[in-house]
Design an enzyme around this catalytic site. Structure first.
Site, PDB file in Angstrom:
ATOM      1  CE  LYS A   1      -3.690  -2.520   0.097  1.00  0.00           C
ATOM      2  NZ  LYS A   1      -3.096  -3.849   0.069  1.00  0.00           N
TER       3      LYS A   1
ATOM      4  CE  LYS B   1      -6.627   2.787   5.474  1.00  0.00           C
ATOM      5  NZ  LYS B   1      -7.034   3.146   4.084  1.00  0.00           N
TER       6      LYS B   1
ATOM      7  CD  GLU C   1      -3.995   6.412   3.599  1.00  0.00           C
ATOM      8  OE1 GLU C   1      -3.441   6.357   2.495  1.00  0.00           O
ATOM      9  OE2 GLU C   1      -5.109   5.881   3.833  1.00  0.00           O
TER      10      GLU C   1
ATOM     11  CE  LYS D   1     -15.256  -3.274  -1.746  1.00  0.00           C
ATOM     12  NZ  LYS D   1     -14.412  -3.550  -2.929  1.00  0.00           N
TER      13      LYS D   1
ATOM     14  CD  GLU E   1     -11.123  -1.350  -3.170  1.00  0.00           C
ATOM     15  OE1 GLU E   1     -10.879  -1.025  -1.986  1.00  0.00           O
ATOM     16  OE2 GLU E   1     -11.593  -2.450  -3.490  1.00  0.00           O
TER      17      GLU E   1
ATOM     18  CG  ASN F   1      -8.862  -4.641  -4.770  1.00  0.00           C
ATOM     19  OD1 ASN F   1      -9.968  -4.189  -4.528  1.00  0.00           O
ATOM     20  ND2 ASN F   1      -8.001  -4.887  -3.800  1.00  0.00           N
TER      21      ASN F   1
ATOM     22  NE  ARG G   1      -8.683  -9.254  -5.003  1.00  0.00           N
ATOM     23  CZ  ARG G   1      -9.829  -8.665  -4.700  1.00  0.00           C
ATOM     24  NH1 ARG G   1     -10.827  -8.663  -5.583  1.00  0.00           N
ATOM     25  NH2 ARG G   1     -10.006  -8.051  -3.546  1.00  0.00           N
TER      26      ARG G   1
ATOM     27  CB  VAL H   1     -16.915  -9.950  -5.054  1.00  0.00           C
ATOM     28  CG1 VAL H   1     -18.317 -10.501  -4.832  1.00  0.00           C
ATOM     29  CG2 VAL H   1     -15.883 -10.809  -4.341  1.00  0.00           C
TER      30      VAL H   1
END
Length: 463
Positions: free
Chosen positions: A129, A172, A214, A251, A289, A303, A305, A308
């Site tokens: 990140k 994070k 952050e 989510k 995102e 992401n 990939r 979903v």
């Protein structure tokens, strides 16, 4: 679906057989896309998934280990051996498991196979990140306020960073994801305990104690931008989604497009995402995102990939994202340009989970009855059937219910009807929870943020 590649039938395909290194509804979804492209499939499974429908309909299959994911779906050597034994030329990782594992991608390429996803360097850059934030800043993508470096060990230096950002802050894990390895810090008194706890959580979950810090935004929405890139330097963004309906950073409901965002604002951010992909040589599909608050976007992660929630973008863009991902891996060149990307109507997706609708504890067992909705603008992605045994070993997602209609209000009405028509017997599911959510007035008006669902659930418990 929209035709987006120049070569609809390439003279020489890089591969004709795809091994699907995943399970559940995404394995069934990828298999369908492969068969529609004329490709053969190899399904792998654990002992718990031997009777899955997609295992039976694959062109070939191998059981690669016991029920534990660590000894089957996360076993890189077993998956590569399965590919070699079945003469698969490519491996599709789906989402979760090894889908964002740079070492797995590199091992596949070293074995002379094709990884249907970005190369290892892109995964490594965007998976860290801190490195991702640095790359996005360089590409002109707006980021959440905070340094693009790991937190030092010196407590005084950490305190200084937090003061410069301004409380509340969020710490994070640099290698985190999936809602784990993060903690909100409301004030200086809570700082050091939060960092110690999060460091240990990061060490255990991701193998690295590295953290970053952050600004914690009070009322943001979670907005995503889907990108598609070929191996010839072309890239487009396929619209945007709102994924603010979250419980414990997971989510629950997604929609496209995100309501109430200026087209001019989203357009500039989308172009920045495309430029970032081109700078790092990204290939395939990916998702940026963002947190969105007071008219401004702030990058949080990418992401690398398939996600979903990709179906809501498929429904509004008219583009089969899974097929596009596979064709990009074949080396085909995008014929689509940004001005050709459209957005028609509105789509919602509900994640149907095998869990208690009150406690949200997982529910395993046999599906004794199943009734799924049908009709124009209704889609169900699932791998379950009557008699299917829901295993306790994996994620509780068992189906995705997707609807599409000309307007947001019409799509909400269609989803209410579709949820009412859905019944799954023999196990507990979150269907009652989803039905109640789609009757909520604030959600219907689009007046929600990423903290709304948690507050809504607390109020329902009190009532």
């Amino acid at each position: 679906m929209v035709e987006i590649f120049k070569n609809t039938t390439p003279a020489e395909k890089r591969f004709d057989t795809v091994l699907i290194a995943n399970r559940g509804e995404i394995a069934a979804r990828i298999q369908r896309a492969c068969h529609e492209l004329g490709l053969k499939t190899v399904a792998i499974c654990s002992e718990a998934d031997r009777q899955a429908s997609y295992v039976q309909t694959a062109d070939n299959f191998l059981c690669i280990g016991p029920s534990s994911a660590g000894k089957s779906y996360l076993n890189r050597d077993a998956i590569l051996l399965a590919a070699r034994l079945t003469s698969a030329g490519a491996i599709h990782p789906g989402y979760g498991f090894l889908s964002e594992n740079a070492a797995f991608s590199e091992a596949i390429e070293k074995a002379g196979l094709v990884f249907i996803g970005p190369d290892a360097s892109s995964i490594a850059t965007m998976g860290d990140k801190i490195a991702a934030k640095r790359a996005m800043i360089a590409a002109g993508v707006p980021c959440v306020p905070g340094p693009d470096t790991a937190l030092p060990d010196d407590p005084a230096a950490v305190e200084s960073i937090a003061q410069d950002i301004g409380y509340p802050v969020i710490v994070k894990a640099a290698g985190g994801g999936g809602g784990r390895g993060m903690r909100v810090v409301p004030d200086a008194a809570s700082l050091h305990e939060a960092i110690a706890t999060t460091r240990e959580e990061a060490r255990q979950a991701f193998g690295s104690p590295a953290l970053y810090m952050e600004k914690f935004l009070q009322h943001p929405r979670h907005i995503e931008i889907q990108v598609l890139c070929d191996t010839h330097g072309h890239a487009v963004w396929l619209g945007h989604r709102d994924c603010s309906m979250q419980r414990r950073h997971q989510k629950v409901v997604e929609e496209a497009p995100a309501p109430g965002i200026s087209p001019d604002v989203i357009r500039s951010v989308g172009h920045a995402c495309v430029e970032a992909c081109q700078q790092i040589g990204y290939r395939g599909v990916g998702t940026f995102e963002f947190l969105y608050e007071n008219g401004s976007f702030y990058f949080i992660e990418m992401n690398t990939r398939l996600q979903v929630e990709h179906p809501v973008t498929e429904m509004t863009s008219g583009i089969d994202i899974v097929q596009a991902q596979i064709r990009a891996a074949q080396g085909e060149e995008l014929d689509l340009r940004q001005q050709d990307v459209g957005c028609e109507g509105h789509a919602f997706e509900c994640r149907i989970n095998a869990e208690d609708p009150q406690s949200f504890l997982p529910s395993a067992g046999v599906v004794t009855g199943l009734s799924l909705p049908q009709g124009q603008g209704i889609r169900v992605d699932t791998h379950i059937h009557e008699g299917y045994r829901v295993s306790p070993y994996y994620d509780s997602l068992i189906a995705k219910l997707i609807v599409h209609a000309p307007t947001r209000s019409e799509a909400m009405a269609k989803m209410r009807g579709a949820l009412a028509e859905t019944s799954i017997d023999g196990i507990s599911t979150n269907l009652p929870f989803l039905r109640a959510l789609f009757d909520d007035d604030a959600f219907a008006r689009g007046e929600t943020d990423i903290h709304y669902l948690e507050t809504w659930l607390k109020q329902r418990r009190v009532a």
